[in-house]
Design an enzyme around this catalytic site. Structure first.
Site, short mmCIF file in Angstrom:
data_model
loop_
_atom_site.label_atom_id
_atom_site.label_comp_id
_atom_site.label_asym_id
_atom_site.label_seq_id
_atom_site.Cartn_x
_atom_site.Cartn_y
_atom_site.Cartn_z
N ASP A 1 -32.16 9.06 2.06
CA ASP A 1 -31.95 8.77 3.50
C ASP A 1 -31.92 7.27 3.82
OD1 ASP A 1 -32.28 11.58 3.84
OD2 ASP A 1 -34.45 11.28 3.87
N HIS B 1 -25.41 12.74 4.51
CA HIS B 1 -25.13 11.30 4.60
C HIS B 1 -24.36 11.07 5.89
CE1 HIS B 1 -26.31 11.46 0.43
NE2 HIS B 1 -25.47 12.47 0.30
N THR C 1 -35.99 16.27 -6.33
CA THR C 1 -34.80 17.09 -6.21
C THR C 1 -34.48 17.71 -7.58
OG1 THR C 1 -32.56 17.14 -5.35
CG2 THR C 1 -33.14 15.21 -6.66
N THR D 1 -29.81 16.90 7.33
CA THR D 1 -29.49 18.28 6.95
C THR D 1 -30.33 19.27 7.73
OG1 THR D 1 -28.91 17.52 4.74
CG2 THR D 1 -29.35 19.86 4.97
N LYS E 1 -30.92 -1.02 8.18
CA LYS E 1 -31.79 -0.78 9.34
C LYS E 1 -32.76 -1.93 9.64
CE LYS E 1 -31.63 4.10 9.97
NZ LYS E 1 -32.35 5.32 10.19
P1 GDP Z 1 -28.07 8.60 3.57
O1 GDP Z 1 -28.28 10.00 3.13
O2 GDP Z 1 -28.70 7.63 2.63
O3 GDP Z 1 -26.63 8.29 3.85
O4 GDP Z 1 -28.86 8.39 4.93
P2 GDP Z 1 -28.91 9.32 6.23
O5 GDP Z 1 -27.56 9.70 6.67
O6 GDP Z 1 -29.87 10.42 6.02
O7 GDP Z 1 -29.65 8.38 7.28
C1 GDP Z 1 -29.23 7.14 7.56
C2 GDP Z 1 -29.14 6.97 9.07
O8 GDP Z 1 -29.29 5.62 9.34
C3 GDP Z 1 -27.81 7.36 9.61
O9 GDP Z 1 -27.95 7.88 10.91
C4 GDP Z 1 -27.04 6.05 9.68
O10 GDP Z 1 -26.06 6.01 10.69
C5 GDP Z 1 -28.14 5.12 10.02
N1 GDP Z 1 -27.96 3.75 9.55
C6 GDP Z 1 -27.48 3.30 8.36
N2 GDP Z 1 -27.55 1.97 8.30
C7 GDP Z 1 -28.08 1.56 9.48
C8 GDP Z 1 -28.44 0.29 10.02
O11 GDP Z 1 -28.29 -0.75 9.38
N3 GDP Z 1 -28.99 0.29 11.27
C9 GDP Z 1 -29.19 1.42 12.00
N4 GDP Z 1 -29.74 1.34 13.20
N5 GDP Z 1 -28.87 2.63 11.51
C10 GDP Z 1 -28.34 2.69 10.27
#
Ligand code: GDP
Length: 473
Positions: free
Chosen positions: A22, A58, A289, A348, A383
């Protein structure tokens, strides 16, 4: 390292998660796939998801809309890319079909290729995954998508693969009958036990299965008869229909295609799933996992070596489900504030994620797994914007049984709590920034501390959800 030059110098570039998943890999992959070289040609011609399954989500924000990928590579919205689903993906045709519809809203004719040897998640996999979590004594907090049982079947060499969905009806029937013989006794036993323990709900095991959506107005209950036995005809009808509708995407062995792409001098972006700390061999077993998710594991599943690994971590830490999490924030007000600021709910399952501060011991362990003792540690920190207004910590070691250690050790991790840490002044608002030199003082000190404590080269920082909300080197 200059990001674009670094990519240009390598053919197979992978996005790897160095946490508990995540980390925002989807966005990083989508961003990297959109990059062009000096002549306006895209850096990558193909994007490849070698492993994972519907248990991983993702998220990409595209034109202001949220798109969640499970099986299709997260960069599939970038037009013109070859999108490869590899053979170690646990393939759920229901999840794929709905994801495909979503992708087509933005990219009407995606070039998706599914390896013919990817294992298929069957209804009994989902049923045992869910029932074991409820009635078994050793719940590990799976997402209930059937991935673990599907991998069990693969290892027993009795699995269904995607090309089997295209087989003639007699062959398919024989395969289903054999699988039923293997799975039915456990399912009937689990159902009986669920019915016993859930008397209070007054709805029984079959009605529980009716809550699991299988697409096209079907639920998991539709694959079982009243006595809890598997309805072979329902299974056959379902998989034959999916085989017909997906036949154009299900190809044979994709490795020759991957090889010729590379031999033609093109670049491939490989998408990792989960996170190194969830690796079945080197993560926090059993809270892991059902697959290999470190760089060597990804190389194995992809069938090709990775030239450049981009290791993704959030600016803080999260973990979903159970298992050790030494730097978890135990102050629930603070944890809630950070969870809300970061939108830390599973892509998910929607489950709230546990949140914590950055853990350099765990990061260092993951980077060691991915790159050995002296390999280049190229890192993307996502983030950072979420930490705006927080005074974050970075933990440098753990306390285990009263002593301090900076070694991530499987024997001790379940007893480890955060040890010494660096505390930072309030991180400023970094939204909208695009250069490292623009980073304000505290944010810059935070990134410097990650670099020096984890011996890493931070080449990308996430400053928001959108594709272009990044600072790159
Ligand atoms: P993944 O499985 O590693 O792709 O991650 P997820 O989809 O579970 O969660 C990542 C969340 O963080 C998503 O909602 C992205 O849009 C968000 N996200 C990714 N990079 C950034 C960032 O730099 N800043 C912010 N605020 N949100 C981000």
């Amino acid at each position: 390292m200059d990001l674009i030059e670094g990519i240009s110098d390598n053919q197979v570039v992978a996005v790897l998660d160095i946490g508990w998943g995540d980390s925002g890999k989807g966005k990083i992959s989508d961003y990297l796939a959109s990059l062009e070289d000096g002549s306006g040609k895209r850096l990558f011609s193909a994007v490849y998801r070698p492993n994972g399954g519907p248990n991983t989500g993702h998220t990409v924000y595209h034109k202001g809309e949220k798109v969640v990928f499970h099986l299709i590579p997260s960069a599939a919205l970038v037009p013109g890319l070859e999108c490869i689903i590899g053979r170690m993906v646990s393939f759920d045709p229901v999840v794929f079909s709905s994801e495909l519809e979503n992708v087509k809203r933005f990219n009407p004719d995606p070039n998706i290729e599914i390896d013919g040897s990817a294992h298929v998640i069957m209804p009994w996999h989902i049923a045992v995954d869910r029932l074991r979590e409820i009635v078994g004594s050793g719940s590990i907090g799976t997402t209930g998508k059937g991935v673990g049982p599907c991998m069990e079947t693969r290892c027993s060499r009795k699995g269904f693969v995607t090309v089997d969905m295209l087989a003639d009806s007699k062959t398919l029937e024989n395969m289903v009958e054999e699988a039923v013989l293997r799975f039915e006794p456990e399912i009937i036993d689990l159902m009986r036990r669920l019915t016993v323990i859930s008397e209070g709900y007054n709805d029984g095991a079959l009605n529980y299965l009716a809550t699991v959506n299988m697409g096209n107005d079907k639920t998991l209950k539709d694959f079982f008869r009243g006595d809890g036995r598997i309805d072979i005809n329902a299974v056959l009808e379902f998989y034959t229909a999916h085989g017909t509708s997906l036949s154009k995407y299900i190809l044979g062995d994709l490795l020759p295609t991957i090889r010729s792409t590379l031999e033609e001098g093109e670049r491939i972006l490989v998408e990792g799933t989960q996170g190194a700390l969830l690796d079945i061999s080197y993560g926090t077993y059993p809270y892991v996992t059902a697959g290999l998710v470190t760089r060597p594991g990804l190389e194995h599943d992809a069938g090709i070596p990775i030239d450049l690994g981009i290791n993704v971590t959030k600016a803080y830490a999260t973990r979903v489900g159970r298992g050790p999490f030494p730097t978890e924030i135990l102050d629930s007000d603070l944890a809630n504030r950070l969870r809300e600021a970061g939108g830390e709910y599973g892509a998910t399952t929607g489950r709230p994620r546990r949140v914590g501060w950055l853990d350099v011991v765990a990061l260092d362990h993951a980077l060691f797994l991915n790159h050995g003792a002296w390999g280049k540690r190229i890192v993307a920190v996502t983030k950072l914007d979420v930490l705006g207004g927080f005074k974050p910590r970075i933990y440098n070691d753990y306390k285990v049984d009263g002593s301090e250690t900076d070694i991530f050790c499987y024997d001790e991790i379940s007893r480890a709590t955060g040890g010494s840490y660096i505390e930072f002044d309030e991180i400023e608002d970094v939204r909208g920034l695009s250069r490292f030199s623009e980073l304000p003082r505290n944010a810059s000190a935070y990134i410097d501390a990650i670099e020096s404590n984890a011996r890493a080269d931070v080449i990308l920082i996430g400053t928001g959800q959108g594709r272009h909300s990044v600072i790159i080197s």
